[in-house]
Enzyme design. Structure first.
Site, PDB file in Angstrom:
ATOM      1  N   TYR A 185      22.767 -74.819 129.018  1.00  0.00           N
ATOM      2  CA  TYR A 185      24.075 -74.269 128.626  1.00  0.00           C
ATOM      3  C   TYR A 185      24.136 -72.776 128.948  1.00  0.00           C
ATOM      4  CZ  TYR A 185      28.291 -73.452 125.905  1.00  0.00           C
ATOM      5  OH  TYR A 185      29.569 -73.099 125.527  1.00  0.00           O
ATOM      6  N   LYS A 234      26.575 -70.845 131.731  1.00  0.00           N
ATOM      7  CA  LYS A 234      27.587 -69.852 131.338  1.00  0.00           C
ATOM      8  C   LYS A 234      27.310 -68.476 131.968  1.00  0.00           C
ATOM      9  CE  LYS A 234      30.028 -72.732 128.917  1.00  0.00           C
ATOM     10  NZ  LYS A 234      31.355 -73.167 129.410  1.00  0.00           N
TER      11      LYS A 234
END
Ligand code: NAD
Length: 266
Positions: free
Chosen positions: A165, A169
């Site tokens: 994740y 990002k």
């Protein structure tokens, strides 16, 4: 007329696409953009069709046009079709909100590479595909545009057990800075929003229960914050996105704007 006024006058947006719009932040953005006067194409995976149709009805009740187009943002043909159907039904694309995202926890000792690949595919590859097909269309239209994607405060500072994740990002910010420079000649700006703890299904962890039960407590603990640390509802993020879509935001480009109650500062 000054150069700045020219830039504003070239861009008179009418049509927006929002991915991952069935719930959470994407849904709030779609509703906010309809309030701002946009016709909106809302996208999500096929399993979310009923929620998308309900959203379409809400947008139409506001007096704006809306269309649901299901598809997986990590699949190139799906994103190409999303943009093509938008152009066919609503006549063009002025704003692309690449919002769809997914997550998943795990230590480096047991990282599941299928899940790792899936998170990168949806959160990063999906953003690149949304930028690609929207930019191709915007270049043809010659009236500028806005590419906007979901990064995160975790795209600025990583926390443990969220390798994929956080990488996705951080990657969204890198891609956006690169594409922002490429698209300068076309008056297409590229920015990301970087939310902190927003109260959606994504932050509703079973581990909240062991920390007193308040929604978001587990994610806050990753930042060494207590359950009382600031959080917000999705419309708070939609408000920043609304600004970035406006003509007056032409001078904000290649940025990643934190909406996090000061959870992290940069
Ligand atoms: P959410 O889980 O409530 O909604 C995400 C939506 O994306 C869902 O409707 C889901 O079906 C859709 N989606 C997932 N994979 C998809 C795919 N392959 N193609 C199309 N749609 C897909 O999440 P949210 O909290 O509303 O998050 C929205 C975005 O904001 C995500 O990119 C997320 O990473 C980011 N974000 C959220 C927070 C937060 O605190 N909620 C913080 C920082 C960043």
């Amino acid at each position: 007329m000054t150069a700045a006024t020219d830039t504003i006058a070239d861009y008179t947006p009418k049509v927006a696409i929002v991915t991952g719009a069935a719930k959470g932040i994407g849904r709030a953005i779609a509703l906010r953009l309809a309030d701002d006067g946009f016709d909106v194409v809302v996208n999500d995976i096929p399993q979310q069709l009923a929620s998308l149709q309900e959203l379409v009805d809400l947008i139409k009740a506001k007096g704006k046009n809306a269309v649901a187009v299901v598809g997986d943002v990590s699949v190139e043909e799906d994103v190409e079709r999303l943009v093509a159907e938008t152009v066919q039904v609503l006549g063009g694309v002025d704003v692309m909100i690449a919002n769809a995202g997914t997550g998943g926890f795990g230590t480096i000792f047991n990282v599941d590479m299928n899940n790792f690949d899936r998170v990168i595919a949806v959160n990063l590859r999906g953003v690149v595909l949304c930028y690609k097909y929207a930019a191709i269309q915007m270049r043809k239209q010659k009236r500028g545009g806005r590419l906007i994607a979901a990064s995160s405060v975790l795209g600025k500072k990583a926390v443990p057990n969220l390798q994929a994740y956080c990488a996705s990002k951080f990657g969204v910010r890198a891609v956006s800075q690169s594409v922002a420079q490429e698209l300068l000649p076309y008056k297409i700006t590229v920015n990301t929003y970087a939310p902190g703890l927003i109260l959606t299904d994504m932050t509703d962890s079973p581990k909240d229960a062991v920390l007193g039960g308040k929604h978001g407590s587990h994610i806050k603990s990753l930042f060494n914050r207590t359950p009382d640390a600031p959080d917000a509802e999705p419309p708070v993020v939609a408000s920043i996105v609304s600004y970035l879509c406006k003509p007056e935001a032409y001078f904000v480009n290649g940025q990643s704007i934190s909406v996090c109650g000061g959870l992290t500062m940069d």
